[in-house]
Design an enzyme around this catalytic site. Sequence first.
Site, mmCIF file in Angstrom:
data_model
loop_
_atom_site.group_PDB
_atom_site.id
_atom_site.type_symbol
_atom_site.label_atom_id
_atom_site.label_comp_id
_atom_site.label_asym_id
_atom_site.label_seq_id
_atom_site.Cartn_x
_atom_site.Cartn_y
_atom_site.Cartn_z
ATOM 1 N N SER A 246 -54.992 -10.612 -1.693
ATOM 2 C CA SER A 246 -54.701 -10.929 -0.293
ATOM 3 C C SER A 246 -53.874 -9.770 0.246
ATOM 4 O O SER A 246 -53.230 -9.061 -0.532
ATOM 5 C CB SER A 246 -53.869 -12.215 -0.225
ATOM 6 O OG SER A 246 -53.365 -12.426 1.077
ATOM 7 N N TYR B 49 -46.974 -18.325 -3.586
ATOM 8 C CA TYR B 49 -48.300 -17.741 -3.335
ATOM 9 C C TYR B 49 -48.230 -16.216 -3.501
ATOM 10 O O TYR B 49 -49.055 -15.616 -4.193
ATOM 11 C CB TYR B 49 -48.767 -18.098 -1.917
ATOM 12 C CG TYR B 49 -50.140 -17.547 -1.546
ATOM 13 C CD1 TYR B 49 -51.301 -18.096 -2.088
ATOM 14 C CD2 TYR B 49 -50.273 -16.483 -0.642
ATOM 15 C CE1 TYR B 49 -52.561 -17.592 -1.740
ATOM 16 C CE2 TYR B 49 -51.529 -15.987 -0.288
ATOM 17 C CZ TYR B 49 -52.663 -16.549 -0.837
ATOM 18 O OH TYR B 49 -53.910 -16.054 -0.496
HETATM 19 N N1 LIG Z 1 -58.605 -17.648 4.109
HETATM 20 C C1 LIG Z 1 -57.709 -16.679 4.180
HETATM 21 O O1 LIG Z 1 -57.133 -16.439 5.260
HETATM 22 C C2 LIG Z 1 -57.408 -15.829 2.965
HETATM 23 C C3 LIG Z 1 -56.681 -14.657 3.150
HETATM 24 C C4 LIG Z 1 -56.405 -13.840 2.059
HETATM 25 C C5 LIG Z 1 -56.864 -14.195 0.799
HETATM 26 N N2 LIG Z 1 -57.569 -15.351 0.629
HETATM 27 C C6 LIG Z 1 -58.035 -15.672 -0.725
HETATM 28 O O2 LIG Z 1 -59.452 -15.749 -0.709
HETATM 29 C C7 LIG Z 1 -59.895 -16.596 -1.782
HETATM 30 C C8 LIG Z 1 -60.940 -17.557 -1.247
HETATM 31 O O3 LIG Z 1 -60.349 -18.359 -0.255
HETATM 32 P P1 LIG Z 1 -61.172 -18.856 1.019
HETATM 33 O O4 LIG Z 1 -60.527 -18.316 2.218
HETATM 34 O O5 LIG Z 1 -62.625 -18.649 0.810
HETATM 35 O O6 LIG Z 1 -60.790 -20.417 1.002
HETATM 36 P P2 LIG Z 1 -61.661 -21.713 0.746
HETATM 37 O O7 LIG Z 1 -62.835 -21.705 1.642
HETATM 38 O O8 LIG Z 1 -60.701 -22.842 0.842
HETATM 39 O O9 LIG Z 1 -62.162 -21.526 -0.768
HETATM 40 C C9 LIG Z 1 -61.318 -21.635 -1.876
HETATM 41 C C10 LIG Z 1 -62.196 -21.753 -3.104
HETATM 42 O O10 LIG Z 1 -61.355 -21.795 -4.280
HETATM 43 C C11 LIG Z 1 -61.792 -22.880 -5.064
HETATM 44 N N3 LIG Z 1 -60.785 -23.396 -5.981
HETATM 45 C C12 LIG Z 1 -59.532 -23.841 -5.699
HETATM 46 N N4 LIG Z 1 -58.946 -24.273 -6.843
HETATM 47 C C13 LIG Z 1 -59.848 -24.081 -7.846
HETATM 48 C C14 LIG Z 1 -59.855 -24.321 -9.246
HETATM 49 N N5 LIG Z 1 -58.803 -24.863 -9.864
HETATM 50 N N6 LIG Z 1 -60.950 -23.987 -9.968
HETATM 51 C C15 LIG Z 1 -62.029 -23.430 -9.366
HETATM 52 N N7 LIG Z 1 -62.104 -23.208 -8.042
HETATM 53 C C16 LIG Z 1 -61.018 -23.530 -7.299
HETATM 54 C C17 LIG Z 1 -62.252 -23.924 -4.063
HETATM 55 O O11 LIG Z 1 -63.037 -24.868 -4.728
HETATM 56 P P3 LIG Z 1 -63.149 -26.427 -4.302
HETATM 57 O O12 LIG Z 1 -64.303 -26.507 -3.352
HETATM 58 O O13 LIG Z 1 -63.411 -27.135 -5.583
HETATM 59 O O14 LIG Z 1 -61.839 -26.811 -3.658
HETATM 60 C C18 LIG Z 1 -63.022 -23.027 -3.115
HETATM 61 O O15 LIG Z 1 -64.285 -22.733 -3.637
HETATM 62 C C19 LIG Z 1 -58.631 -17.241 -2.356
HETATM 63 O O16 LIG Z 1 -58.265 -16.576 -3.551
HETATM 64 C C20 LIG Z 1 -57.587 -17.002 -1.275
HETATM 65 O O17 LIG Z 1 -56.260 -16.949 -1.806
HETATM 66 C C21 LIG Z 1 -57.861 -16.168 1.683
#
Ligand SMILES: NC(=O)c1ccc[n+]([C@@H]2O[C@H](COP(=O)([O-])OP(=O)(O)OC[C@H]3O[C@@H](n4cnc5c(N)ncnc54)[C@H](OP(=O)(O)O)[C@@H]3O)[C@@H](O)[C@H]2O)c1
Length: 265
Positions: free
Chosen positions: A131, A144
């Site tokens: 991130s 985080y």
């Molecule tokens: N959105 C943002 O603004 C942002 C910014 C910077 C970085 N990120 C990073 O980007 C990555 C993806 O996030 P996203 O934005 O795509 O959010 P998202 O749509 O909420 O997706 C998160 C994913 O992580 C999975 N997950 C959570 N806990 C898990 C576990 N114990 N085992 C396996 N899978 C698990 C969720 O699965 P389930 O469907 O089972 O819950 C989902 O597939 C994350 O690492 C996040 O920290 C996000």
Amino acid sequence: MKTIFITGASTGLGKASAKLFQSRGWNVIATMRNPESDTELNALDNVTILPLDVTNPEQIKSTVKKALEISNIDLVFNNAGYGLIGPLEALTDDQIVKQLNTNLLGVIRVTQAFIPYFREKRSGMFITTTSIGGLIAFPLGSTYHATKWALEGWSESLAFELNTFGVDVKTVSPGGIKTDFISRSLDMGTQPEYETMINTMFSNTESMMEGASEPELIAEVVYEAATDEKKQLRYVAGADANALYTQRLELGAEAFREQFGKQFI
Ligand SMILES: NC(=O)c1ccc[n+]([C@@H]2O[C@H](COP(=O)([O-])OP(=O)(O)OC[C@H]3O[C@@H](n4cnc5c(N)ncnc54)[C@H](OP(=O)(O)O)[C@@H]3O)[C@@H](O)[C@H]2O)c1
């Protein structure tokens, strides 16, 4: 045909990446906690869905073994993760442990499970979603940030260790992504003494998310990292993240931190 193994592919960036790599001719092993809830990826050619909760070390071993029986693997994309926001003193030990287990130990364990395979074939790549919060810090996100900063340093060290065996290690550090992260993937803690800070933080986050990127755009950066054949470690992804990171490099870490913090406190 090359194969990518993805964690957290049920939604958001993981799912967008699965679709992008599939559309570019890759074989995709999309892993998720609840494969039965998928209604889209399993309809695509060359996509296999496997169960994986990254906090379950036994399942990591069995799913990695299964994946390697199904196909050669060229790229492991460590993407699963969620946010934990709130003043540190308001968080329970369970909340803290779960955050570290998912965002940090999940990545370390999945990677460790693949290393012997990549080392023996003297090729392969790990890409981890960190991130911009792995390179700068916002208030109320200490745990985080602990996971995402850890992943940046961990990747930098691991790259030295594995590059000698022909294995690449990279990070993709996105700014805001227009996924359901804030509504579905945020765990929180709160305490009255921090109310003003929490409210300022949330109203600032709302306006900052206006500069967020579509997941498809961040997936393109993952694809670039996977295919550009550069020895680059870090891919800052999205206009917002690039603006902040450039500012930090230009001002220096201390001056940036001081200026950045003023908008929240
Ligand atoms: N959105 C943002 O603004 C942002 C910014 C910077 C970085 N990120 C990073 O980007 C990555 C993806 O996030 P996203 O934005 O795509 O959010 P998202 O749509 O909420 O997706 C998160 C994913 O992580 C999975 N997950 C959570 N806990 C898990 C576990 N114990 N085992 C396996 N899978 C698990 C969720 O699965 P389930 O469907 O089972 O819950 C989902 O597939 C994350 O690492 C996040 O920290 C996000």
